[in-house]
Design a protein around this motif. Sequence first.
Motif, PDB file in Angstrom:
ATOM      1  N   ASN A  84       0.801  -1.077  -0.186  1.00 42.73           N
ATOM      2  CA  ASN A  84       0.004  -0.012  -0.088  1.00 42.73           C
ATOM      3  C   ASN A  84       0.795   1.431  -0.072  1.00 42.73           C
ATOM      4  OD1 ASN A  84      -2.713  -1.382   0.032  1.00 42.73           O
ATOM      5  ND2 ASN A  84      -2.130  -1.716   2.156  1.00 42.73           N
ATOM      6  N   THR A  85       2.102   1.231  -0.022  1.00 37.65           N
ATOM      7  CA  THR A  85       2.896   2.379  -0.186  1.00 37.65           C
ATOM      8  C   THR A  85       2.858   2.925  -1.438  1.00 37.65           C
ATOM      9  OG1 THR A  85       4.298   1.195   1.432  1.00 37.65           O
ATOM     10  CG2 THR A  85       5.404   3.019  -0.068  1.00 37.65           C
ATOM     11  N   PRO A  86       2.569   4.303  -1.629  1.00 39.46           N
ATOM     12  CA  PRO A  86       2.790   4.681  -2.884  1.00 39.46           C
ATOM     13  C   PRO A  86       3.869   4.857  -3.598  1.00 39.46           C
ATOM     14  CG  PRO A  86       1.659   6.271  -1.225  1.00 39.46           C
ATOM     15  CD  PRO A  86       2.210   5.211  -0.509  1.00 39.46           C
ATOM     16  N   VAL A  87       3.935   4.236  -4.813  1.00 38.04           N
ATOM     17  CA  VAL A  87       5.188   4.437  -5.693  1.00 38.04           C
ATOM     18  C   VAL A  87       4.920   5.199  -6.752  1.00 38.04           C
ATOM     19  CG1 VAL A  87       6.660   3.174  -7.273  1.00 38.04           C
ATOM     20  CG2 VAL A  87       5.581   2.094  -4.833  1.00 38.04           C
ATOM     21  N   ILE A  88       5.564   6.185  -6.921  1.00 37.04           N
ATOM     22  CA  ILE A  88       5.267   7.102  -8.109  1.00 37.04           C
ATOM     23  C   ILE A  88       6.603   7.312  -8.994  1.00 37.04           C
ATOM     24  CG2 ILE A  88       5.071   9.939  -8.323  1.00 37.04           C
ATOM     25  CD1 ILE A  88       4.005  10.095  -5.815  1.00 37.04           C
ATOM     26  N   ILE A  89       5.961   6.711 -10.012  1.00 41.41           N
ATOM     27  CA  ILE A  89       7.000   6.773 -11.395  1.00 41.41           C
ATOM     28  C   ILE A  89       7.574   8.208 -11.875  1.00 41.41           C
ATOM     29  CG2 ILE A  89       7.625   5.936 -13.449  1.00 41.41           C
ATOM     30  CD1 ILE A  89       6.945   3.641 -11.447  1.00 41.41           C
ATOM     31  N   TYR A  90       8.778   8.385 -11.798  1.00 39.72           N
ATOM     32  CA  TYR A  90       9.575   9.670 -12.031  1.00 39.72           C
ATOM     33  C   TYR A  90      10.456   9.395 -13.141  1.00 39.72           C
ATOM     34  CZ  TYR A  90      12.309  13.982 -10.853  1.00 39.72           C
ATOM     35  OH  TYR A  90      12.624  15.244 -10.843  1.00 39.72           O
ATOM     36  N   SER A  91      10.138  10.038 -14.440  1.00 40.01           N
ATOM     37  CA  SER A  91      10.632   9.676 -15.515  1.00 40.01           C
ATOM     38  C   SER A  91      10.648  10.549 -16.728  1.00 40.01           C
ATOM     39  CB  SER A  91       9.980   8.269 -16.237  1.00 40.01           C
ATOM     40  OG  SER A  91      10.749   7.654 -17.388  1.00 40.01           O
ATOM     41  N   THR A  92      11.678  10.609 -17.606  1.00 41.30           N
ATOM     42  CA  THR A  92      11.793  11.502 -18.696  1.00 41.30           C
ATOM     43  C   THR A  92      10.905  11.143 -19.799  1.00 41.30           C
ATOM     44  OG1 THR A  92      13.737  10.652 -19.241  1.00 41.30           O
ATOM     45  CG2 THR A  92      14.001  12.611 -18.295  1.00 41.30           C
ATOM     46  N   GLU A  98       3.555   1.984 -21.971  1.00 43.02           N
ATOM     47  CA  GLU A  98       4.519   1.965 -20.767  1.00 43.02           C
ATOM     48  C   GLU A  98       3.662   2.384 -19.740  1.00 43.02           C
ATOM     49  OE1 GLU A  98       8.424   3.848 -20.924  1.00 43.02           O
ATOM     50  OE2 GLU A  98       9.161   2.028 -21.825  1.00 43.02           O
ATOM     51  N   ILE A  99       2.903   3.630 -19.763  1.00 49.27           N
ATOM     52  CA  ILE A  99       2.248   4.068 -18.669  1.00 49.27           C
ATOM     53  C   ILE A  99       1.119   3.263 -18.157  1.00 49.27           C
ATOM     54  CG2 ILE A  99       0.888   6.093 -17.999  1.00 49.27           C
ATOM     55  CD1 ILE A  99       2.890   7.718 -19.986  1.00 49.27           C
ATOM     56  N   ASP A 100       0.295   2.828 -19.355  1.00 51.03           N
ATOM     57  CA  ASP A 100      -0.767   1.761 -18.989  1.00 51.03           C
ATOM     58  C   ASP A 100      -0.094   0.619 -18.217  1.00 51.03           C
ATOM     59  OD1 ASP A 100      -2.600   3.606 -20.301  1.00 51.03           O
ATOM     60  OD2 ASP A 100      -2.370   2.301 -22.264  1.00 51.03           O
ATOM     61  N   ARG A 101       1.047   0.215 -18.641  1.00 50.95           N
ATOM     62  CA  ARG A 101       1.465  -1.156 -18.103  1.00 50.95           C
ATOM     63  C   ARG A 101       1.865  -0.781 -16.551  1.00 50.95           C
ATOM     64  NH1 ARG A 101       7.381  -3.479 -19.298  1.00 50.95           N
ATOM     65  NH2 ARG A 101       7.469  -5.042 -17.760  1.00 50.95           N
ATOM     66  N   LEU A 102       2.227   0.359 -16.120  1.00 49.63           N
ATOM     67  CA  LEU A 102       2.546   0.614 -14.902  1.00 49.63           C
ATOM     68  C   LEU A 102       1.387   0.979 -14.275  1.00 49.63           C
ATOM     69  CD1 LEU A 102       5.632   3.312 -15.980  1.00 49.63           C
ATOM     70  CD2 LEU A 102       5.969   1.194 -14.568  1.00 49.63           C
ATOM     71  N   ASN A 103       0.650   1.500 -14.546  1.00 48.54           N
ATOM     72  CA  ASN A 103      -0.650   1.859 -13.857  1.00 48.54           C
ATOM     73  C   ASN A 103      -1.069   0.410 -13.720  1.00 48.54           C
ATOM     74  OD1 ASN A 103      -3.123   2.629 -12.722  1.00 48.54           O
ATOM     75  ND2 ASN A 103      -3.830   3.536 -14.502  1.00 48.54           N
ATOM     76  N   GLU A 104      -1.248  -0.764 -14.347  1.00 53.59           N
ATOM     77  CA  GLU A 104      -1.624  -1.954 -14.103  1.00 53.59           C
ATOM     78  C   GLU A 104      -0.827  -2.785 -12.880  1.00 53.59           C
ATOM     79  OE1 GLU A 104      -1.760  -3.949 -18.151  1.00 53.59           O
ATOM     80  OE2 GLU A 104      -3.458  -2.551 -18.683  1.00 53.59           O
ATOM     81  N   MET A 105       0.675  -2.423 -13.169  1.00 50.99           N
ATOM     82  CA  MET A 105       1.561  -3.048 -12.077  1.00 50.99           C
ATOM     83  C   MET A 105       1.281  -2.534 -10.736  1.00 50.99           C
ATOM     84  SD  MET A 105       4.779  -3.103 -14.408  1.00 50.99           S
ATOM     85  CE  MET A 105       5.733  -3.928 -13.306  1.00 50.99           C
ATOM     86  N   TYR A 110       2.215   8.863 -12.199  1.00 51.94           N
ATOM     87  CA  TYR A 110       3.354   8.766 -13.035  1.00 51.94           C
ATOM     88  C   TYR A 110       3.531  10.468 -13.215  1.00 51.94           C
ATOM     89  CZ  TYR A 110       5.950   8.016 -17.367  1.00 51.94           C
ATOM     90  OH  TYR A 110       7.037   8.068 -17.887  1.00 51.94           O
ATOM     91  N   LEU A 111       4.938  10.606 -12.856  1.00 52.53           N
ATOM     92  CA  LEU A 111       5.293  12.223 -12.812  1.00 52.53           C
ATOM     93  C   LEU A 111       6.206  12.078 -13.889  1.00 52.53           C
ATOM     94  CD1 LEU A 111       5.436  15.000 -12.018  1.00 52.53           C
ATOM     95  CD2 LEU A 111       7.189  14.014  -9.926  1.00 52.53           C
ATOM     96  N   GLN A 112       6.026  12.767 -15.105  1.00 44.46           N
ATOM     97  CA  GLN A 112       6.855  12.882 -15.931  1.00 44.46           C
ATOM     98  C   GLN A 112       7.979  14.247 -15.592  1.00 44.46           C
ATOM     99  OE1 GLN A 112       5.768  13.972 -20.046  1.00 44.46           O
ATOM    100  NE2 GLN A 112       7.375  13.372 -20.990  1.00 44.46           N
ATOM    101  N   LYS A 113       9.182  14.040 -15.614  1.00 46.32           N
ATOM    102  CA  LYS A 113       9.982  14.942 -15.371  1.00 46.32           C
ATOM    103  C   LYS A 113       9.860  16.075 -16.165  1.00 46.32           C
ATOM    104  CE  LYS A 113      13.686  11.521 -13.883  1.00 46.32           C
ATOM    105  NZ  LYS A 113      15.199  11.116 -14.147  1.00 46.32           N
ATOM    106  N   PRO A 114       9.782  17.328 -15.429  1.00 44.39           N
ATOM    107  CA  PRO A 114       9.635  18.518 -15.993  1.00 44.39           C
ATOM    108  C   PRO A 114      10.933  19.152 -16.326  1.00 44.39           C
ATOM    109  CG  PRO A 114       9.099  18.786 -13.477  1.00 44.39           C
ATOM    110  CD  PRO A 114       9.503  17.231 -13.684  1.00 44.39           C
ATOM    111  N   SER A 115      10.760  20.279 -17.401  1.00 43.89           N
ATOM    112  CA  SER A 115      12.133  20.903 -17.717  1.00 43.89           C
ATOM    113  C   SER A 115      12.419  22.005 -16.869  1.00 43.89           C
ATOM    114  CB  SER A 115      12.021  21.457 -19.105  1.00 43.89           C
ATOM    115  OG  SER A 115      10.622  22.195 -19.194  1.00 43.89           O
TER     116      SER A 115
END
Length: 147
Positions: A84-92, A98-105, A110-115
């Motif tokens: 139950n620990t929140p896991v936030i994907i942080y990626s460029t 991939e995003i759909d797969r990560l959601n299902e996993m 999902y946080l896209q690295k901003p500029s």
Amino acid sequence: MSKPILNVFLADDDSDDRTFFSDALREIPIQTKISEFNNGVDLMAELLSNTAEQPDVIFLDLKMPMMDGFECLADIRDLEQYENTPVIIYSTSYHPKEIDRLNEMGASLYLQKPSSYNQLKTLLHKCLRYVNNADGNIIDKEFVISI
């Protein structure tokens, strides 16, 4: 009564990105303590150690050597104490499949690295408000967090 300090774990192989992240985290109005890992293997070793402090949230880069974010997320979700620990994907990267797969996993967000630094502060604050929703307000939960 002071607000609790959120224990944040960050796994990212790019030291500049870790520094950028840590600096931005210190500037948002949520108290945090950060533990940084430069790969998924070190993160998992810490999570599996008997001395590990439980993270309140884990930020996880996708593209890391030795153990990528997908493998790491799968291993985290296999551990009962972190289910139950929140896991936030942080990626460029931003690939819808991939995003759909990560959601299902079982990724939480999902946080896209901003500029920009200011965008990062805004997005981190948004993510941590979701994690630390102690004020009872309903936060709109969208999976992809962006500006």
